[in-house]
Design a protein around this motif. Structure first.
Motif, PDB file in Angstrom:
ATOM      1  N   GLY A  12      -9.244  15.548 101.149  1.00 32.63           N
ATOM      2  CA  GLY A  12      -9.355  14.373 100.300  1.00 32.63           C
ATOM      3  C   GLY A  12     -10.460  13.446 100.744  1.00 32.63           C
ATOM      4  N   PRO A  13     -10.639  12.321 100.060  1.00 29.09           N
ATOM      5  CA  PRO A  13     -11.759  11.405 100.331  1.00 29.09           C
ATOM      6  C   PRO A  13     -11.803  10.852 101.748  1.00 29.09           C
ATOM      7  CG  PRO A  13     -10.739  10.898  98.221  1.00 29.09           C
ATOM      8  CD  PRO A  13      -9.863  11.917  98.868  1.00 29.09           C
ATOM      9  N   ILE A  14     -10.666  10.772 102.436  1.00 24.92           N
ATOM     10  CA  ILE A  14     -10.670  10.221 103.788  1.00 24.92           C
ATOM     11  C   ILE A  14     -11.462  11.095 104.751  1.00 24.92           C
ATOM     12  CG2 ILE A  14      -8.562  11.352 104.593  1.00 24.92           C
ATOM     13  CD1 ILE A  14      -7.821   8.744 105.998  1.00 24.92           C
ATOM     14  N   VAL A  15     -11.642  12.365 104.414  1.00 21.23           N
ATOM     15  CA  VAL A  15     -12.439  13.258 105.264  1.00 21.23           C
ATOM     16  C   VAL A  15     -13.860  12.718 105.417  1.00 21.23           C
ATOM     17  CG1 VAL A  15     -13.408  15.583 105.484  1.00 21.23           C
ATOM     18  CG2 VAL A  15     -11.030  15.282 104.739  1.00 21.23           C
ATOM     19  N   ALA A  16     -14.404  12.141 104.348  1.00 28.69           N
ATOM     20  CA  ALA A  16     -15.759  11.576 104.416  1.00 28.69           C
ATOM     21  C   ALA A  16     -15.824  10.419 105.408  1.00 28.69           C
ATOM     22  CB  ALA A  16     -16.206  11.123 103.039  1.00 28.69           C
ATOM     23  N   ASP A  17     -14.767   9.608 105.488  1.00 31.36           N
ATOM     24  CA  ASP A  17     -14.742   8.493 106.432  1.00 31.36           C
ATOM     25  C   ASP A  17     -14.700   9.000 107.872  1.00 31.36           C
ATOM     26  OD1 ASP A  17     -14.685   6.768 104.255  1.00 31.36           O
ATOM     27  OD2 ASP A  17     -12.491   6.695 104.217  1.00 31.36           O
ATOM     28  N   ILE A  18     -13.905  10.038 108.104  1.00 28.88           N
ATOM     29  CA  ILE A  18     -13.811  10.613 109.450  1.00 28.88           C
ATOM     30  C   ILE A  18     -15.148  11.228 109.843  1.00 28.88           C
ATOM     31  CG2 ILE A  18     -12.624  12.325 110.868  1.00 28.88           C
ATOM     32  CD1 ILE A  18     -10.210  11.989 108.926  1.00 28.88           C
ATOM     33  N   GLU A  19     -15.748  11.969 108.913  1.00 26.66           N
ATOM     34  CA  GLU A  19     -17.035  12.595 109.203  1.00 26.66           C
ATOM     35  C   GLU A  19     -18.111  11.554 109.485  1.00 26.66           C
ATOM     36  OE1 GLU A  19     -19.403  16.244 107.275  1.00 26.66           O
ATOM     37  OE2 GLU A  19     -19.448  14.425 106.053  1.00 26.66           O
ATOM     38  N   ARG A  20     -18.085  10.464 108.748  1.00 26.02           N
ATOM     39  CA  ARG A  20     -19.090   9.420 108.949  1.00 26.02           C
ATOM     40  C   ARG A  20     -19.082   8.911 110.394  1.00 26.02           C
ATOM     41  NH1 ARG A  20     -17.325   6.377 105.218  1.00 26.02           N
ATOM     42  NH2 ARG A  20     -18.393   7.548 103.581  1.00 26.02           N
ATOM     43  N   ASP A  21     -17.885   8.762 110.958  1.00 26.47           N
ATOM     44  CA  ASP A  21     -17.805   8.296 112.347  1.00 26.47           C
ATOM     45  C   ASP A  21     -18.311   9.339 113.333  1.00 26.47           C
ATOM     46  OD1 ASP A  21     -16.961   5.631 112.622  1.00 26.47           O
ATOM     47  OD2 ASP A  21     -14.961   6.161 111.957  1.00 26.47           O
ATOM     48  N   THR A  22     -18.001  10.598 113.098  1.00 21.97           N
ATOM     49  CA  THR A  22     -18.488  11.637 114.014  1.00 21.97           C
ATOM     50  C   THR A  22     -20.014  11.727 113.955  1.00 21.97           C
ATOM     51  OG1 THR A  22     -18.316  13.453 112.420  1.00 21.97           O
ATOM     52  CG2 THR A  22     -16.360  12.947 113.719  1.00 21.97           C
ATOM     53  N   LEU A  23     -20.588  11.529 112.776  1.00 19.60           N
ATOM     54  CA  LEU A  23     -22.040  11.598 112.652  1.00 19.60           C
ATOM     55  C   LEU A  23     -22.716  10.408 113.331  1.00 19.60           C
ATOM     56  CD1 LEU A  23     -22.560  12.922 109.019  1.00 19.60           C
ATOM     57  CD2 LEU A  23     -22.351  14.185 111.167  1.00 19.60           C
ATOM     58  N   ARG A  24     -22.069   9.252 113.312  1.00 23.39           N
ATOM     59  CA  ARG A  24     -22.630   8.093 114.028  1.00 23.39           C
ATOM     60  C   ARG A  24     -22.735   8.397 115.525  1.00 23.39           C
ATOM     61  NH1 ARG A  24     -19.024   4.530 110.786  1.00 23.39           N
ATOM     62  NH2 ARG A  24     -20.268   3.658 109.089  1.00 23.39           N
ATOM     63  N   LEU A  25     -21.708   9.055 116.056  1.00 27.74           N
ATOM     64  CA  LEU A  25     -21.747   9.403 117.474  1.00 27.74           C
ATOM     65  C   LEU A  25     -22.826  10.446 117.738  1.00 27.74           C
ATOM     66  CD1 LEU A  25     -20.363   8.957 120.216  1.00 27.74           C
ATOM     67  CD2 LEU A  25     -18.857  10.863 119.667  1.00 27.74           C
ATOM     68  N   LEU A  26     -22.939  11.436 116.867  1.00 25.31           N
ATOM     69  CA  LEU A  26     -23.954  12.472 117.058  1.00 25.31           C
ATOM     70  C   LEU A  26     -25.367  11.921 116.946  1.00 25.31           C
ATOM     71  CD1 LEU A  26     -22.359  15.435 115.083  1.00 25.31           C
ATOM     72  CD2 LEU A  26     -22.717  15.301 117.547  1.00 25.31           C
ATOM     73  N   GLU A  27     -25.533  10.855 116.208  1.00 20.05           N
ATOM     74  CA  GLU A  27     -26.859  10.271 116.035  1.00 20.05           C
ATOM     75  C   GLU A  27     -27.469   9.869 117.370  1.00 20.05           C
ATOM     76  OE1 GLU A  27     -26.974   6.758 113.645  1.00 20.05           O
ATOM     77  OE2 GLU A  27     -29.063   7.048 113.113  1.00 20.05           O
ATOM     78  N   ALA A  28     -26.623   9.515 118.319  1.00 24.61           N
ATOM     79  CA  ALA A  28     -27.125   9.128 119.635  1.00 24.61           C
ATOM     80  C   ALA A  28     -27.837  10.283 120.322  1.00 24.61           C
ATOM     81  CB  ALA A  28     -25.968   8.638 120.511  1.00 24.61           C
TER      82      ALA A  28
END
Length: 404
Positions: free
Chosen positions: A153-169
């Motif tokens: 569901g749509p909450i998966v996008a919110d979870i993914e967004r946080d993991t990508l912020r961490l990977l951006e480092a």
């Protein structure tokens, strides 16, 4: 920053490694484009080896694989394990990787404690289960009791967004990072699906979000609270909320460790027992095995599952993630599992049931409550860590030696 609630989600409760690992490994095997994992611990045991093989197979068939682990929790992976992943094309990152001093790990505080698996931007797993054999009940008497959820569901996008912020480092200039950020479209909502929110604790804008949601649910409770937590030593405000809820007639039950994997954590929790029991809070110790869960239900309508304990590390120092779920059916499912523990595998704690050395206990109790009254203000004395990832492209031992 306000938490975002989304509609149209679906959740499946997974209990222990027997339910969690097969679901995750099957999802990795079916992945078409991406696999992203954040976890506190990967061990080189039967579970860790099965995970490695699943990730290697995915990378070799062209799936983009990112794995981020904590530099404290996953400090002992052998070079052979690391090199096999890296050579297969898995991007392996360590959060706050630091060298040992006199054989001891030095990165004790502000850990990456989340447990997240994301598949193809469409499916997520969140909970408290690490990739180690001690989360399989069949592994023996020290196996951990724990929970996770499978999410669409749509909450998966919110979870993914946080993991990508961490990977951006780790990969700001990477073309693979740019490709990973691109989304075809958010996961679609399911008609009649569940309302839920992804809630994190970090060292930036969300320093107390998880605790705040717990406290709000406790203060709003009208009938029943069941809180099951492995390491229970919250701040005074949350303790006071639990006691006040019990005094106004809410049935408040805590499931805590009775056979702990860390004796000091159980001792700390027991220092709170008299205060809670005298206010009408019911306390049960889970005695079958070590308890590792971080879950709760309130009034049959609110539930949470995630990585956050209710202790100073999780509430004030670590990077954590929980899902908050507003759904009667899911809450009933989780409540049924917890009730089974209460009925057959827990012992109730009675007032005065523990031996009391009055003077010593009184002195320790005074210290404990002064400590908690000033929590989390004292936690700010520890230096905050913004996401700092080390991407492994060589031997783990060489990288650890080179870290300052």
């Amino acid at each position: 920053m306000p938490v975002k609630w989304t509609e149209g989600n679906a959740f499946e409760l997974l209990e222990n490694g027997e339910e969690f690992f097969p679901a995750v490994f099957d999802a990795i095997a079916a992945a078409r484009s991406s696999v992203i994992i954040e976890t506190f611990i990967i061990f080189d045991d039967l579970v860790g080896q099965e995970l490695a093989q699943a990730l290697i197979n995915a990378a070799q068939r062209g799936v983009h694989v990112e794995v981020t682990v904590d530099g404290y929790g996953t400090a002992d992976l052998p070079d052979a394990y690391v090199n096999e992943l890296v050579q297969a094309g898995v991007r392996l990152h360590f959060f706050d990787l630091k060298p040992r001093r006199f054989g001891l790990r030095t990165n004790l505080f502000r850990r990456l404690h989340r447990k997240i698996v994301l598949i193809d931007s469409e499916l997520a797993f969140v909970g408290g289960i690490n990739f180690s054999v001690d989360h399989l009940i069949k592994s023996g008497p020290l196996a951990k009791q724990d929970y996770a959820v499978k999410i669409t569901g749509p909450i998966v996008a919110d979870i993914e967004r946080d993991t990508l912020r961490l990977l951006e480092a780790a990969q700001k200039k990477s073309s693979l990072w740019k490709r990973l950020r691109w989304r075809r479209r958010p996961p679609s909502a399911q008609p009649g699906g569940i309302v839920a929110a992804w809630v994190i604790r970090d060292n930036d804008e969300h320093t107390n979000d998880i605790e705040r949601h717990y406290r709000h649910a406790i203060r709003a409770a009208q009938r029943e609270i069941t809180l099951a937590n492995a390491y229970f030593f919250p701040g005074y405000s949350l303790l006071r909320d639990l006691r006040r809820a019990a005094k106004r007639g809410v049935k408040v039950r805590l499931i805590l460790q009775g056979e702990p994997d860390m004796r000091w954590a159980q001792f700390a929790a027991t220092m709170l027992y008299d205060y809670l029991l005298s206010g009408g809070v019911q306390i049960y110790e889970y005695c079958e095995r070590p308890f590792h869960g971080k879950v709760a239900t309130v009034d049959g309508q609110w539930a949470t599952v995630g990585s956050s304990n209710l202790d100073p590390l999780s509430l004030a120092l670590n990077i954590e993630g929980n899902v908050i779920i507003r759904d009667a059916a899911f809450s009933a499912c989780l409540q049924e599992r917890l009730d089974c523990l209460l009925e057959s595998q827990c012992r109730p704690v009675e007032r005065g049931s523990r031996p009391r050395r009055r003077i010593q206990r009184m002195l320790v109790g005074v210290f404990v409550f002064h400590f908690l009254r000033r929590f989390p203000a004292w936690a700010n004395k520890f230096p905050a860590k913004q996401p700092q990832l080390t991407t492994l492209e060589g031997d783990l031992e060489d990288l650890q030696k080179g870290e300052s």
